[in-house]
Scaffold this motif. Sequence first.
Motif, mmCIF file in Angstrom:
data_model
loop_
_atom_site.group_PDB
_atom_site.id
_atom_site.type_symbol
_atom_site.label_atom_id
_atom_site.label_comp_id
_atom_site.label_asym_id
_atom_site.label_seq_id
_atom_site.Cartn_x
_atom_site.Cartn_y
_atom_site.Cartn_z
ATOM 1 N N PRO A 249 -0.623 -5.263 8.764
ATOM 2 C CA PRO A 249 -0.814 -3.837 8.632
ATOM 3 C C PRO A 249 -0.860 -2.849 7.937
ATOM 4 N N GLU A 250 -1.987 -2.165 7.985
ATOM 5 C CA GLU A 250 -2.571 -1.820 6.407
ATOM 6 C C GLU A 250 -1.251 -0.199 6.495
ATOM 7 N N ASP A 251 -1.131 0.238 7.345
ATOM 8 C CA ASP A 251 0.427 1.029 7.302
ATOM 9 C C ASP A 251 1.262 0.669 6.754
ATOM 10 N N TYR A 252 1.373 -1.073 6.422
ATOM 11 C CA TYR A 252 2.715 -1.524 6.265
ATOM 12 C C TYR A 252 2.665 -2.708 5.255
ATOM 13 N N LEU A 253 1.677 -2.313 4.087
ATOM 14 C CA LEU A 253 1.645 -2.604 3.067
ATOM 15 C C LEU A 253 2.682 -2.724 2.109
ATOM 16 N N ASP A 254 2.875 -1.016 2.174
ATOM 17 C CA ASP A 254 4.086 -0.361 1.239
ATOM 18 C C ASP A 254 5.369 -1.340 1.262
ATOM 19 N N ILE A 255 5.553 -1.076 3.067
ATOM 20 C CA ILE A 255 6.768 -1.959 2.836
ATOM 21 C C ILE A 255 6.619 -3.089 2.770
ATOM 22 N N THR B 42 2.661 6.524 -3.135
ATOM 23 C CA THR B 42 3.213 7.538 -4.398
ATOM 24 C C THR B 42 4.285 8.373 -3.602
ATOM 25 N N TYR B 43 4.720 8.090 -2.613
ATOM 26 C CA TYR B 43 5.795 9.078 -2.526
ATOM 27 C C TYR B 43 7.036 7.488 -2.189
ATOM 28 N N LEU B 44 6.555 6.778 -2.504
ATOM 29 C CA LEU B 44 8.057 5.471 -2.961
ATOM 30 C C LEU B 44 8.599 6.107 -3.988
ATOM 31 N N ARG B 45 7.687 6.609 -5.378
ATOM 32 C CA ARG B 45 8.280 7.293 -6.472
ATOM 33 C C ARG B 45 9.761 7.060 -5.847
ATOM 34 N N GLU B 46 9.630 8.447 -4.510
ATOM 35 C CA GLU B 46 11.350 9.232 -4.121
ATOM 36 C C GLU B 46 11.862 8.315 -3.213
ATOM 37 N N ASP B 47 11.867 6.518 -3.159
ATOM 38 C CA ASP B 47 12.710 5.965 -2.582
ATOM 39 C C ASP B 47 13.624 6.285 -3.328
ATOM 40 N N PRO B 48 15.235 6.052 -3.263
ATOM 41 C CA PRO B 48 16.546 5.359 -3.304
ATOM 42 C C PRO B 48 16.230 4.268 -4.034
ATOM 43 N N HIS B 49 15.994 3.394 -2.622
ATOM 44 C CA HIS B 49 16.313 2.074 -2.638
ATOM 45 C C HIS B 49 15.580 1.587 -3.829
ATOM 46 N N LEU B 50 14.049 1.687 -3.885
ATOM 47 C CA LEU B 50 13.187 1.233 -4.586
ATOM 48 C C LEU B 50 13.813 2.042 -5.844
ATOM 49 N N ILE C 140 3.495 13.026 3.690
ATOM 50 C CA ILE C 140 4.404 13.614 2.249
ATOM 51 C C ILE C 140 5.156 13.662 2.279
ATOM 52 N N LEU C 141 6.147 13.810 3.414
ATOM 53 C CA LEU C 141 7.795 14.016 3.127
ATOM 54 C C LEU C 141 8.175 15.332 3.334
ATOM 55 N N ASN C 142 7.321 16.005 3.980
ATOM 56 C CA ASN C 142 7.490 17.201 4.479
ATOM 57 C C ASN C 142 8.109 16.872 6.416
#
Length: 602
Positions: free
Chosen positions: A177-183, A213-221, A45-47
């Motif tokens: 891998p599930e943890d890598y689907l977003d990437i 949803t936290y990728l909405r914070e990613d400046p590259h994206l 959660i980017l904390n």
Amino acid sequence: MELIRKFFVALLIVLISTYSYNAEQTRSPELAKRYFEEGVESLKILNYLDALVYFSRAYSVNPKSYYGELSYLYLGKSYALYSYAFGSKKGVLAAIGYLNQYPFHYKVPRFIYTQREFIGDSYLLLQWYATAKNIYANLYGETEKVEYMIKYGYAASLDGSIEGYNYLKKLDTEGVPEDYLDIYYMTLGFYNFNLGRYRLAVEYLAYAMNTNTYLREDPHLLFRMGVAHYKLGDWRKALLYLELSLKKDTLKFYKDKANFYLARINLETKNFREAFANLKKLTEEDKLFYNKLSQTLFSSLWLYDEFLKVYGEKLGNYREKLLQLGWLNVEDIYGEIPALGIYYLSLKEKSLNDEEREFLRVKELTLREFVFENELFTFDRYVEKAREPLKNFAFFNRGDAEFLNELFKTNRSSYFKIYGTPAGMELLARSMVFLGDRKVVKVLPYVKDEGVYKFLYAQLSLIEGNREEAVKYLLESLPLLKGEDLLEARLLSAYLQDSPEELEKVLAEVDFKRERFSHYAPLVLTKVADLYYDRGDLRKALRYYRRVAELYAEGDNYWWAMFRVAVISERLKDSETLKWVVKRAKEEDNIWSKVIRSLWEG
């Protein structure tokens, strides 16, 4: 200062937490595991601050345990991400240094691949893409794990490359891998962005955000979503994502690019206040003289007349800066944008100083396409804009004709490339003929309208003293012309054929108040008068000579008319008219007035 304060507060909290739990020394594997898992959840959660605390606790509970050792590495990763979030490159480098110490802390490290992966991730934060790719490539070569190839592709796509694209494209999502689907989705989005497939890029990036949803914070994206929407013409969404990317890009990697696209959107949508704010950020710290984004945008401002009207003064002397940018890039393609701007502004303002003229003389335009910011840059819009002022030029206006002729002679090759359209070359040819410039013979072949070509060639023949050829071409042009061209051709034809009756017919249709015909009036009226005089029709001749004298109070045609009025008045015994001529001659002191006074005064 606030960021620095938060940075040190975070470090203090982590240190206090570590020492506090060192005192406990429970060495409970379960407790270490619990803290580790809490740290992982905080990372998701980017904390990053809480993650640092939990991983430090897990490590302090039992450094040599499974989760204690793993927490050592996650502390480094968390610190790198925390530093990145607060815009500290030094913090990220410190995290890399910390991670590199791992083999020295653990003589038989259990998580050497994880350590190298985290180091690669940290280099990615710094945009050291080549270093990150080497790490991921080695990891994949040693383990053949899909996740390392995904990260390799991610690093490559961030670097603007499509290396690894075919490999990832063939992967079934079930093999990721599930943890890598977003990437995985994000990487495919970046690949398609690099390939110019912006609609597909948006779709993949949307999948990535839905997956995490936290990728909405990613400046590259965010940046690429903004640019993709810009390319697709959805400026509202482009503004949204680009503005967000500026806020989330703590290390300012995309600051100039985001402001560049925002400025272009704001200029196109006439949000000039915002465009000026973007422009200021792009030109700060002398960026104007070394940053191609800044130079390209600033050199293109002449496309936006309304913007320059409002903010031109705040930019300083725009034309002067445009010239500086032209000289700065005189040997490359980027110098062609300011050159086109100088052509446009010089025509618009009908002025060209010596420095600008020298630059245009030296700068040879190619107008060739080139790749800029991952898109094909063409000069079509610039050339079209540079041609606009031509509509305000009249070939029969001496000032306009002389300016066009001068501009053409400054650099004939570049002039042809910009204004070499049928309309542009016809205007130039007409202007040169009007000025009596015999070099028009090299321009005439570019006049495509047959009637106009013959008409202008007739005038050139007249300039060269070939009266017979002039009449021939005039007569051939008459059936092909219309409007004022036809009227002028008829006027010239009648003039050359020495027919006063034909001239009178045309004169009845000509409005000499119109600028195009105004210079003909004294010449043609005098010609009609002379023809009637030679025939002996003195009364008709007198009528035309008086018309010239009444309309034009100076010049050779005027005084020739006055002289002939005096001669005819004497022969017709018209003493009143003769007295009027003598009275007018007494008011002037020139050769004509002296002759008239000597012959008829007294």
